[in-house]
Write a protein that holds these residues in place. Sequence first.
Motif, PDB file in Angstrom:
ATOM      1  N   THR A 111       0.864  -1.012  -0.224  1.00  0.00           N
ATOM      2  CA  THR A 111      -0.504  -0.125  -0.306  1.00  0.00           C
ATOM      3  C   THR A 111       0.937   0.917   0.190  1.00  0.00           C
ATOM      4  O   THR A 111       1.617   1.315   0.629  1.00  0.00           O
ATOM      5  CB  THR A 111      -0.893   0.448   0.945  1.00  0.00           C
ATOM      6  N   LYS A 112       1.382   2.171  -0.622  1.00  0.00           N
ATOM      7  CA  LYS A 112       1.199   3.608  -1.641  1.00  0.00           C
ATOM      8  C   LYS A 112       0.986   4.285   0.314  1.00  0.00           C
ATOM      9  O   LYS A 112      -0.130   4.096   0.532  1.00  0.00           O
ATOM     10  CB  LYS A 112       0.290   4.391  -2.369  1.00  0.00           C
ATOM     11  N   TRP A 113       1.474   5.387   0.607  1.00  0.00           N
ATOM     12  CA  TRP A 113       1.721   6.284   1.592  1.00  0.00           C
ATOM     13  C   TRP A 113      -0.119   7.167   1.637  1.00  0.00           C
ATOM     14  O   TRP A 113      -0.195   7.147   2.205  1.00  0.00           O
ATOM     15  CB  TRP A 113       2.504   7.468   1.378  1.00  0.00           C
ATOM     16  N   ASP A 147      -7.621   6.216   3.215  1.00  0.00           N
ATOM     17  CA  ASP A 147      -7.777   5.010   4.081  1.00  0.00           C
ATOM     18  C   ASP A 147      -8.065   5.386   5.923  1.00  0.00           C
ATOM     19  O   ASP A 147      -8.827   5.554   6.009  1.00  0.00           O
ATOM     20  CB  ASP A 147      -7.466   3.791   4.794  1.00  0.00           C
ATOM     21  N   ARG A 148      -7.233   6.675   6.022  1.00  0.00           N
ATOM     22  CA  ARG A 148      -7.207   7.400   7.931  1.00  0.00           C
ATOM     23  C   ARG A 148      -7.955   8.232   7.716  1.00  0.00           C
ATOM     24  O   ARG A 148      -8.711   8.661   8.542  1.00  0.00           O
ATOM     25  CB  ARG A 148      -5.746   7.736   8.361  1.00  0.00           C
ATOM     26  N   ILE A 168     -13.123   8.207   0.333  1.00  0.00           N
ATOM     27  CA  ILE A 168     -13.980   6.809   0.956  1.00  0.00           C
ATOM     28  C   ILE A 168     -14.130   5.761  -0.067  1.00  0.00           C
ATOM     29  O   ILE A 168     -13.724   4.333   0.348  1.00  0.00           O
ATOM     30  CB  ILE A 168     -15.809   7.209   1.361  1.00  0.00           C
ATOM     31  N   MET A 169     -14.234   5.720  -1.621  1.00  0.00           N
ATOM     32  CA  MET A 169     -14.740   5.408  -2.659  1.00  0.00           C
ATOM     33  C   MET A 169     -13.701   4.169  -2.282  1.00  0.00           C
ATOM     34  O   MET A 169     -12.723   3.423  -2.768  1.00  0.00           O
ATOM     35  CB  MET A 169     -15.294   5.370  -3.912  1.00  0.00           C
ATOM     36  N   ARG A 175      -9.951  -0.398  -1.701  1.00  0.00           N
ATOM     37  CA  ARG A 175      -8.923  -0.887  -1.750  1.00  0.00           C
ATOM     38  C   ARG A 175      -9.639  -2.390  -0.678  1.00  0.00           C
ATOM     39  O   ARG A 175      -9.015  -3.173  -0.493  1.00  0.00           O
ATOM     40  CB  ARG A 175      -7.812  -0.260  -1.450  1.00  0.00           C
ATOM     41  N   GLN A 176     -10.613  -2.182   0.529  1.00  0.00           N
ATOM     42  CA  GLN A 176     -10.789  -2.899   1.486  1.00  0.00           C
ATOM     43  C   GLN A 176     -11.701  -4.197   0.391  1.00  0.00           C
ATOM     44  O   GLN A 176     -11.394  -5.829   1.107  1.00  0.00           O
ATOM     45  CB  GLN A 176     -11.500  -2.185   2.177  1.00  0.00           C
ATOM     46  N   ALA A 177     -12.240  -3.594  -0.692  1.00  0.00           N
ATOM     47  CA  ALA A 177     -13.346  -5.072  -1.257  1.00  0.00           C
ATOM     48  C   ALA A 177     -12.015  -5.897  -1.597  1.00  0.00           C
ATOM     49  O   ALA A 177     -12.258  -7.414  -2.145  1.00  0.00           O
ATOM     50  CB  ALA A 177     -13.652  -4.360  -1.973  1.00  0.00           C
ATOM     51  N   ALA A 178     -10.685  -5.287  -2.067  1.00  0.00           N
ATOM     52  CA  ALA A 178      -9.663  -6.186  -3.325  1.00  0.00           C
ATOM     53  C   ALA A 178      -9.143  -7.142  -2.195  1.00  0.00           C
ATOM     54  O   ALA A 178      -8.916  -7.822  -2.432  1.00  0.00           O
ATOM     55  CB  ALA A 178      -8.657  -5.312  -3.692  1.00  0.00           C
TER      56      ALA A 178
END
Length: 181
Positions: A56-58, A64-65, A123-124, A129-132
């Motif tokens: 995951t890139k910064w 995400d945060r 958010i999307m 990323r969470q779905a992946a």
Amino acid sequence: MAKRYYYVYRDDDDNADLEGFDIPINEGDARRISRLVNMYEENILSMLDEEYQRKTKWSDKLADRMASFGGSWTFIIIFAAMLVSWMVWNAIPSTRRFHFDPPPFILLNLCLSFLAAFQAPIIMMSQNRQAARDKHEAIIDFAINYKAEQEIDDMQSHLHRIEGKLLQLEHPIENTKRENT
């Protein structure tokens, strides 16, 4: 991460049967099995987390945060307090001289539009990323379940083979009993 414990059924003699099987085991073995299963799950989850952190890139971590904060009660409470303060400050007649956005709060609407325009894509991105990540974990779960199913099928075929041999041994014993009576 929630820990799962695999409990066993106990009888009066403090022996136990592994759930789903009629295999008697003692208390120490039950704790050992539970510990091994939990350790295995923790190892898989830690490897997945390490891989996620490594790949995951910064900017993705930042998104995400931001998404996790934007979807929290803390954000909702702070944001609601700011909205109420903004409207009260600009609506109270005694502060008329300091009004920077008198009703109908056009500046507030503009700020809310900007917030929505930037918050929604962030958010999307986080959800994608969470779905992946969930898909990757589901593939791993499928592989583990498939391997377990193969092992169970292999054990069943061995049990059927043993049962067949026992039946072959049983027939001569029954014939011998009949001849002796």
